[in-house]
Design an enzyme around this catalytic site. Structure first.
Site, mmCIF file in Angstrom:
data_model
loop_
_atom_site.group_PDB
_atom_site.id
_atom_site.type_symbol
_atom_site.label_atom_id
_atom_site.label_comp_id
_atom_site.label_asym_id
_atom_site.label_seq_id
_atom_site.Cartn_x
_atom_site.Cartn_y
_atom_site.Cartn_z
ATOM 1 N N GLU A 149 -6.970 27.694 18.109
ATOM 2 C CA GLU A 149 -7.638 26.860 17.110
ATOM 3 C C GLU A 149 -7.563 27.443 15.704
ATOM 4 O O GLU A 149 -7.511 26.711 14.714
ATOM 5 C CB GLU A 149 -9.106 26.632 17.479
ATOM 6 C CG GLU A 149 -9.318 25.721 18.680
ATOM 7 C CD GLU A 149 -9.373 26.478 19.999
ATOM 8 O OE1 GLU A 149 -8.957 27.665 20.036
ATOM 9 O OE2 GLU A 149 -9.832 25.895 21.003
ATOM 10 N N PHE A 196 -23.240 23.778 28.511
ATOM 11 C CA PHE A 196 -21.925 24.393 28.641
ATOM 12 C C PHE A 196 -21.106 24.148 27.366
ATOM 13 O O PHE A 196 -21.026 23.023 26.882
ATOM 14 C CB PHE A 196 -21.190 23.816 29.856
ATOM 15 C CG PHE A 196 -19.784 24.340 29.986
ATOM 16 C CD1 PHE A 196 -19.547 25.687 30.237
ATOM 17 C CD2 PHE A 196 -18.693 23.489 29.832
ATOM 18 C CE1 PHE A 196 -18.260 26.176 30.331
ATOM 19 C CE2 PHE A 196 -17.400 23.973 29.928
ATOM 20 C CZ PHE A 196 -17.179 25.320 30.181
ATOM 21 N N GLN A 197 -20.531 25.197 26.855
ATOM 22 C CA GLN A 197 -19.741 25.156 25.615
ATOM 23 C C GLN A 197 -20.521 24.576 24.438
ATOM 24 O O GLN A 197 -19.952 23.941 23.560
ATOM 25 C CB GLN A 197 -18.419 24.392 25.829
ATOM 26 C CG GLN A 197 -17.464 25.153 26.738
ATOM 27 C CD GLN A 197 -16.047 24.619 26.708
ATOM 28 O OE1 GLN A 197 -15.810 23.434 26.520
ATOM 29 N NE2 GLN A 197 -15.074 25.508 26.903
ATOM 30 N N LYS A 240 -20.235 14.237 22.051
ATOM 31 C CA LYS A 240 -19.352 13.482 22.945
ATOM 32 C C LYS A 240 -19.799 12.026 23.093
ATOM 33 O O LYS A 240 -18.970 11.110 23.054
ATOM 34 C CB LYS A 240 -19.318 14.161 24.323
ATOM 35 C CG LYS A 240 -18.288 13.571 25.251
ATOM 36 C CD LYS A 240 -18.313 14.260 26.610
ATOM 37 C CE LYS A 240 -17.237 13.675 27.514
ATOM 38 N NZ LYS A 240 -17.330 14.195 28.888
ATOM 39 N N MET A 285 -1.608 48.199 4.526
ATOM 40 C CA MET A 285 -2.541 48.328 3.409
ATOM 41 C C MET A 285 -3.650 49.317 3.737
ATOM 42 O O MET A 285 -4.027 50.138 2.905
ATOM 43 C CB MET A 285 -3.133 46.959 3.050
ATOM 44 C CG MET A 285 -3.984 46.992 1.794
ATOM 45 S SD MET A 285 -3.081 47.589 0.356
ATOM 46 C CE MET A 285 -2.423 46.058 -0.290
#
Lengths: 580, 166
Positions: A47, A109-110, A159, A471
């Site tokens: 993502e 969930f999630q 949803k 760096m």
């Protein structure tokens, strides 16, 4: 229609033709609509890459980029990309899935508090709780992301909101009573700025990303030529002024051009446009442009006086203000006084041309950048990653046009370069796109080689491969007694084999002169290609140590013409000679 | 050091979920210290008025105001001039008052400060007082020796004098 259909219709109405996304449980209703729609969906492999690709798309095109991720981990994986866009004022709209409304707050969930997490890193965020709100919310999201000081907007989509039926009305109203960006600059302030400029003898322009965001490339050019003021840029301002122009000083700041740093220190009038005076640009603010009156033009009033005290602030759109400012200057202009300044700047520049040609093996990064810009045209879009690769590019690469140099400035996000290039190429398929990355940063996003292969997105990735987090290692060499704590990356992977496993063409470059042909062939091939460039791990880019003034550069500044040492003592020259 | 004056910031914001979180988060993230914040409805049902009391020099206050203004849900922000502003705070003080003697003293103090007794129990008296914060401080000091069981202060809310509105 269903909420999901309303979302896609709203996106289409906003002119969106491509989204970068990754589906998930709570996004099933939306993805079911995408299945039948004309919207081009690019399935990334992480993502974070969706957000960076949307960002690269936005920066290359000037349009709003769109990314999609599911609830919970999908949304948290977007966070780095959203924060990157926020720090660099890049307009993206991120759609995130959310659990069904009755489960919100139940640790489902999630489930994650996407709104709460993204408040500090977005310009605004929304969570429509009914499908009826969707059209106006999405319209508002695009309006906010793409106007004023641009920035990311998150729309969190439960949803059930995607599934429920709604009626899509023709006339979508947006009501944002608290959002009215200023565009026109205050006439009195413009007058004061014009007076200050006309009465100055050593004016310098500092151009930031705002020039690019407001498409005021030609207005800036006119200002610079009208008042004969040299132009330096911030990192994000690269490309806002042609860097091969006699009045260009190159980038300012911690890793800026010596000329830019010294001349800004010496100027008596600094015209800063569309920049926010970040610590990487100013060095120690107490010592920044001490002799100068500062004019600050920015669309965000909160940037005025935040980091640096200014004498004349002008809030508004740079394009309109610069136009008015030039008119006003022309109206009051008296005599020619800046020729001396121009000659001084020209001579001074000559004595500080950075040396770029080296025939060493392993390759010197300067030589690599030289071969890159010798091969590319001014229309090629280059993206960089973060670290030495980025600063070498920023320092040595000559950028001539806006939206052709794309880099993660504020957040300094490793892993940005490659997915941003992917987004830029999708936005501008007709242009060549080259990502210049370090080996460390590229490894954070290398899985998306699959995406460029699957969707035939022919970007060319140049990996400056020194097997170090360069760096950090540079700072360890300079400030921590060369104790290279955990900055060596070891011998793996073999980048050529890695790319080949994704069926992406790959080449290795080890000698001077080799890159030109390899890069040129890669661009001609029309195939995604990875070029693994083995470079010297010990080369240090001169820098201003943190907390110091811009004149206090450490590290050897290698110059083209070694025997011009006398001319480099700028203070001796400038004092009492120029502009008095 | 510049003058660390106390400022009264009045803001009109959209009355919807999350607004307070946006504002509170902004203060934390930007390192602004605030003394108090009060929120309540305004003359419009969908707009809330927030009053923030914060100490700081002009530069800090300017940043607070500008950053607040940047929030999309914030409609208007003003740094009110203390000279032409009416500022009031409500405070409830529960005082330990088991004896007749103490009760009458507490009642007297309350009335001097134009407070009212709004609850009584065999052990306690609860005073309601409204006014400027320093007046409330003064009453609290007076009754402290009796033993204070609980204090609830709202923090000041404010409005411009006269016809001026923000």
């Amino acid at each position: 229609m269903k909420g999901g259909e309303a979302i896609i219709k709203s996106l289409t109405d906003e002119g969106v033709d491509v989204v970068f996304g990754y589906p998930g449980g709570v996004l099933l209703p939306l993805y079911d609509v995408i299945y039948d729609s004309d919207l081009r969906h690019i399935l990334v492999r992480h993502e974070q890459c969706a957000a960076h690709a949307a960002d690269g798309y936005a920066r290359a095109s000037g349009k709003v980029g769109v990314c999609i991720a599911t609830s919970g981990p999908g949304a948290t994986n977007l966070v780095t990309g959203i924060a990157t866009a926020y720090m660099d004022s890049s307009s993206i709209v991120a759609l995130t899935g959310q659990v069904v409304t009755p489960l919100i707050g139940k640790d489902a969930f999630q489930e994650v508090d996407t709104l709460g997490i993204t408040i500090p890193i977005t310009k605004h965020n929304f969570q429509p709780m009914t499908p009826q709100e969707l059209p106006s919310v999405i319209k508002s999201a695009f309006y906010i992301a793409g106007t004023g000081r641009k920035g990311p907007v998150v729309v969190d989509l439960p949803k059930d909101v995607q599934e429920l039926e709604m009626e899509f009305e023709d006339d979508i109203k947006i009501d944002l009573p608290g959002y009215k960006p200023t565009t026109k600059g205050h006439p009195l302030q413009i007058k004061r700025a014009a007076e200050l400029i006309v009465n100055s003898s050593k004016p310098v322009i500092l151009a930031g990303g705002g020039i690019i965001a407001s498409n005021s490339f030609s207005e800036l050019f006119r200002l610079s030529e009208t008042i004969v003021a040299p132009v330096t840029t911030t990192l994000l301002g690269k490309g806002s002024f042609p860097e091969d122009h006699p009045l260009s000083l190159g980038m300012l700041g911690m890793h800026g051009r010596k000329t830019a740093n010294l001349i800004v220190d010496d100027c008596d009038c600094l015209i800063a446009v569309g920049c926010r005076f970040s610590d990487r640009t100013t060095g120690n603010v107490a010592e920044f442009a001490r002799k100068a009156k500062i004019i600050h033009i920015d669309i965000d009033p909160a940037e005025i006086g935040k980091n640096v005290d200014v004498d004349v602030p002008i809030v508004g759109d740079a394009k309109i203000i610069l136009e008015n400012l030039v008119e006003e200057i022309k109206r009051i202009k008296r005599g020619e006084r800046t020729k001396e300044w121009l000659n001084y700047v020209k001579n001074f520049k000559k004595s500080w041309i950075p040396r770029m040609s080296f025939d060493d093996v392993p390759l010197k990064p300067q030589q690599v950048i030289k071969e890159i810009w010798e091969t590319l045209s001014e229309d090629t879009i280059v993206t960089t990653d973060v670290g030495q690769n980025q600063m070498w590019m920023a320092h040595y690469y000559t950028s001539k046009r806006p939206r052709k140099f794309i880099s993660s400035g504020g957040l300094g996000t490793m892993g940005f370069g490659f997915p941003a290039a992917m987004g830029a190429k999708v936005a501008k398929p007709e242009e060549d796109v080259v990502a210049v990355c370090g080996d460390g940063g590229f490894l954070m996003v290398s899985q998306d080689l699959a995406t460029v292969r699957e969707y035939d997105i022919p970007v060319v990735i140049c990996i400056l491969d020194n097997r170090y987090l360069g760096m950090v290692a540079q700072w360890q060499r300079l400030f921590y007694d060369e104790r290279l704590s955990h900055t060596h990356l070891g011998d793996v992977p073999d980048f050529v084999k890695l790319a080949e496993s994704y069926k992406v063409n790959a080449e290795r470059v080890e000698k001077p002169g080799q890159l030109r042909e390899t890069l040129s062939d890669a661009l001609k091939s029309g195939e995604p290609t990875l070029i693994d460039i083995i470079i010297d791990a010990e080369e240090i880019l001169p820098m201003v140590p943190p907390g110091r003034g811009l004149t206090e550069m450490v590290g050897e500044y290698k110059v083209e013409n070694e025997n011009m040492g006398e001319d480099r003592t700028y203070n001796k020259q400038s004092q009492g000679k120029v502009g008095d | 050091m510049e003058d660390q004056r106390t400022h009264i910031i009045s803001a009109l914001v959209l009355h919807k979920p999350g607004v307070l979180q946006r504002i509170a988060g902004l203060f934390t993230r930007r390192g602004f210290n605030i003394d108090s914040i009060t929120v309540g409805t305004s003359e419009h049902a969908d707009i809330a008025r927030i009053t923030i009391i914060a100490k700081g020099d002009e530069r800090v206050l300017e940043q607070i105001t500008k950053q607040l203004n940047k929030l999309i849900d914030v409609i208007k922000v003003r740094d009110l001039d203390p000279e032409s502003t009416v500022k009031r705070e409500l405070c409830l003080i529960k005082v330990h008052a088991p004896s007749e003697q103490v009760r009458s003293e507490v009642v007297q103090y309350a009335s001097i400060f134009r407070g009212r007794i709004i609850d009584v129990s065999p052990e306690t008296l609860t005073i309601e007082i409204t006014g400027a914060s320093d007046k409330i401080d003064a009453l609290i000091d007076m009754v402290r020796s009796f033993g204070i069981k609980e204090i609830a202060r709202t923090g000041p809310t404010a409005i411009s004098r006269g016809t001026k509105t923000i």
